[in-house]
Write an enzyme that holds these catalytic residues in place. Structure first.
Site, PDB file in Angstrom:
ATOM      1  N   ASP A 104      37.621  60.826  41.733  1.00  0.00           N
ATOM      2  CA  ASP A 104      37.086  61.793  42.686  1.00  0.00           C
ATOM      3  C   ASP A 104      38.115  61.823  43.797  1.00  0.00           C
ATOM      4  O   ASP A 104      38.189  60.893  44.613  1.00  0.00           O
ATOM      5  CB  ASP A 104      35.727  61.308  43.221  1.00  0.00           C
ATOM      6  CG  ASP A 104      35.137  62.295  44.215  1.00  0.00           C
ATOM      7  OD1 ASP A 104      35.916  62.938  44.944  1.00  0.00           O
ATOM      8  OD2 ASP A 104      33.910  62.420  44.273  1.00  0.00           O
ATOM      9  N   HIS A 105      38.942  62.871  43.824  1.00  0.00           N
ATOM     10  CA  HIS A 105      40.124  62.793  44.686  1.00  0.00           C
ATOM     11  C   HIS A 105      39.772  62.679  46.164  1.00  0.00           C
ATOM     12  O   HIS A 105      40.565  62.209  46.961  1.00  0.00           O
ATOM     13  CB  HIS A 105      41.086  63.949  44.416  1.00  0.00           C
ATOM     14  CG  HIS A 105      40.691  65.247  45.033  1.00  0.00           C
ATOM     15  ND1 HIS A 105      39.739  66.065  44.499  1.00  0.00           N
ATOM     16  CD2 HIS A 105      41.105  65.866  46.161  1.00  0.00           C
ATOM     17  CE1 HIS A 105      39.603  67.138  45.256  1.00  0.00           C
ATOM     18  NE2 HIS A 105      40.413  67.045  46.279  1.00  0.00           N
ATOM     19  N   HIS A 130      32.170  64.993  45.427  1.00  0.00           N
ATOM     20  CA  HIS A 130      32.815  64.731  46.721  1.00  0.00           C
ATOM     21  C   HIS A 130      31.806  64.508  47.857  1.00  0.00           C
ATOM     22  O   HIS A 130      31.908  63.554  48.617  1.00  0.00           O
ATOM     23  CB  HIS A 130      33.713  65.896  47.129  1.00  0.00           C
ATOM     24  CG  HIS A 130      34.677  66.328  46.056  1.00  0.00           C
ATOM     25  ND1 HIS A 130      35.285  65.437  45.215  1.00  0.00           N
ATOM     26  CD2 HIS A 130      35.148  67.549  45.699  1.00  0.00           C
ATOM     27  CE1 HIS A 130      36.089  66.096  44.397  1.00  0.00           C
ATOM     28  NE2 HIS A 130      36.016  67.380  44.663  1.00  0.00           N
TER      29      HIS A 130
HETATM   30  C1  BG6 Z   1      37.921  70.354  43.687  1.00  0.00           C
HETATM   31  C2  BG6 Z   1      37.046  71.544  43.424  1.00  0.00           C
HETATM   32  O1  BG6 Z   1      37.362  69.199  43.147  1.00  0.00           O
HETATM   33  O2  BG6 Z   1      38.069  70.186  45.098  1.00  0.00           O
HETATM   34  C3  BG6 Z   1      37.605  72.787  44.074  1.00  0.00           C
HETATM   35  O3  BG6 Z   1      36.940  71.737  42.034  1.00  0.00           O
HETATM   36  C4  BG6 Z   1      37.862  72.558  45.548  1.00  0.00           C
HETATM   37  O4  BG6 Z   1      36.742  73.883  43.893  1.00  0.00           O
HETATM   38  C5  BG6 Z   1      38.673  71.282  45.745  1.00  0.00           C
HETATM   39  O5  BG6 Z   1      38.561  73.678  46.062  1.00  0.00           O
HETATM   40  C6  BG6 Z   1      38.792  70.937  47.202  1.00  0.00           C
HETATM   41  O6  BG6 Z   1      39.677  69.870  47.353  1.00  0.00           O
HETATM   42  P1  BG6 Z   1      40.575  69.729  48.638  1.00  0.00           P
HETATM   43  O7  BG6 Z   1      41.277  68.436  48.467  1.00  0.00           O
HETATM   44  O8  BG6 Z   1      41.477  70.914  48.676  1.00  0.00           O
HETATM   45  O9  BG6 Z   1      39.615  69.739  49.789  1.00  0.00           O
END
Ligand code: BG6
Length: 506
Positions: A185-186, A248
């Protein structure tokens, strides 16, 4: 610089190597780890994909990705030339045994050169329909038989609902140990997100007031100006609830609400997070409308440009009922949080791109100041800005300079960019290094994923069984649907918006 302990020799095999994730995130992250001296001395990336391209084409494509997306900007010729030697590409059908035989041979070739067996990391940068096939095919090989050093990284979405997530977990557990599985989960790799743990558990100051006695409510907003870009096929099967809240945003909520871990150990931290998930009150099917709001953007304006509505986006059904906005109110049934609402919301094509957590404290128990003094009075508030602003702001009342006693709110701010001159690593850098080092603290354990699906199932089911009749219900570039304002307004609150700083008085 601290002395760096490098991981053992490592081969990373990326399935889906010609896709966007590899190009935008993974290879730029490995490149930065290389520049920081964090890659093992013996290291190789083998990209596997359907497209028929040569090693040289692959390297060229990855070079453009690094130059476009690396946080350090364009690569330097000398450095890139060393790094690209670590990249190779193999065309392969994910369903064919031959593909895995070839990958195995390529790994063995590296190991022969290095004189030892390496750690094998298999990254699933592929759409979820391939997870089962690839993990099953890999599970039958000897490439994953060292439980200590061979690992699988699985991108979201992990499952489509509770049943499919359980099914995938069962399948994986039939072939792998849980300690080999890194469900990514980045968000958890973001500096500001990791700092929530430091802020809460490395300081004594906030813990005594971090509970229902002092906190009125908590808000978590992740809003984006962008639409679904070219991901119609994916988004039609996901929607905002699955895309952002299931992973997230619920993770952010766990970090805010969890009990202090006894140690900073992967199992301990994850146990405390699962405790939160288990304590979140399940929403009854008949109450879904009271606790959750959905929305879908219609056409509108963003950055001064007219933009399409969701239903007009490529690969989207013109009658699609998929939500691009979701807001949910949760309660946590435990001693710390009883009665404190947590409001979560996320949306595409909103007026702001921001990820922020607001802890709204209660009013003072007794107002000592006369009404005239307290005109602009506001209760204390702590804002954790995750991105794009990266700061922590504590709002409190102060006396306005002057002959009278007049109060006004001011902010005490810790701003990452002012405090630190060196740029923060990207989330993927942190997470990929953790995988190489075998640290799963920031990854999702099987029970965490299942608990978060379990929590959302009543909403998912209700929304599926009762298609929205008012979509689209917010215009692109605006704040989301009116019903979401009502969700929070009926409790006497309103959604916080950045910038959180009070306006300067002259
Ligand atoms: C991803 C989603 O996990 O996270 C996207 O699938 C979203 O829809 C993105 O835009 C948002 O990540 P970050 O790091 O740009 O806030």
């Amino acid at each position: 610089m601290d002395s760096i302990i490098k991981s053992q020799p490592t081969v990373v095999v990326i399935f889906g190597a010609t896709g966007d994730l590899t190009w935008r995130k993974l290879v730029p992250a490995f490149y930065n780890l290389y520049l920081d001296g964090r890659l093992p001395d013996n290291f190789a990336i083998i990209g596997v994909g359907h497209r028929d391209i040569s090693d040289a084409d692959f390297r060229k494509k990855m070079h453009s990705g690094v130059d476009t997306f690396s946080r350090r900007g364009k690569s330097k010729k000398k450095e890139w030339e060393v790094f690209e030697q670590m990249l190779s590409y193999q065309r392969g059908d994910f369903t064919a045994k031959g593909t895995y035989d070839t990958v195995s041979k390529l790994i063995k070739k590296h190991e022969k050169e290095w004189g030892e067996r390496s750690s094998h990391i298999f990254y699933m940068a592929v759409p979820p329909i391939y997870f089962e096939t690839i993990t099953t095919m890999l599970g039958a090989t000897d490439m994953v038989n060292n439980r200590k050093t061979d690992r699988l990284v699985i991108e979201k979405p992990f499952g489509y609902d509770l049943d499919s997530a359980k099914q995938l977990n069962n399948l994986l557990h039939s072939m792998y140990d849980e300690c080999q599985l890194y469900r990514i989960d980045h968000y958890l790799g973001k500096e500001t997100v990791q700092n929530i743990l430091a802020f809460r558990f490395a300081n004594a100051l906030f813990e005594p007031i971090w509970n229902r006695n002092y906190i009125e409510h908590v808000q978590i907003t992740v809003s984006e100006k962008i639409g679904i870009e070219n991901r119609g096929n994916y988004y039609e099967l996901a929607g905002a609830l699955r895309d952002m809240i299931q992973n997230h945003i619920l993770q952010l909520m766990c970090l805010v609400a969890m009990e202090p871990p006894v140690s900073f150990n992967a199992e301990e931290v994850r146990n405390r997070k699962v405790d939160v998930m288990n304590a979140i009150r399940r929403i009854k099917p008949e109450s879904v409308n009271k606790y959750a709001v959905r929305g879908q953007y219609g056409e509108g304006w963003t950055h001064g440009k007219k933009v399409k509505g969701y239903r007009q986006e490529p690969d989207v059904n013109e009658k699609s009922n998929v939500e691009t906005y979701a807001a949910v109110k949760f309660y946590i049934d435990n001693w710390r949080w009883q009665g404190v609402p947590f409001y979560l919301r996320t949306g595409k094509r909103m007026n702001e791109t921001t990820s922020m957590i607001t802890i709204q404290f209660k009013n003072v128990p007794h107002q000592s100041f006369p009404d005239e003094a307290a005109g602009n009075w506001q209760p204390n508030r702590l804002v954790l800005n995750i991105q794009p602003h990266m700061d922590i702001r504590l709002r409190f009342q102060a006396k306005k300079p002057g002959l009278e006693m007049l109060l006004r709110p001011v902010d005490m701010i810790f701003d990452y960019n002012e405090e630190y001159s060196s740029g923060s690593p990207e989330a993927y850098e942190t997470l990929l290094l953790d995988v190489m080092e075998g640290d799963s603290t920031l990854f999702m354990r099987a029970d965490q994923v299942e608990a978060s699906w379990d929590l959302l199932m009543p909403i998912i089911k209700m929304w599926k069984d009762n298609p929205a009749t008012n979509f689209p219900n917010y215009a692109a570039g605006l704040q989301g649907p009116e019903e979401a304002e009502a969700l929070i307004a009926k409790d006497g609150h309103n959604w916080m918006v950045p910038p959180a700083a009070p306006e300067k008085e002259k």
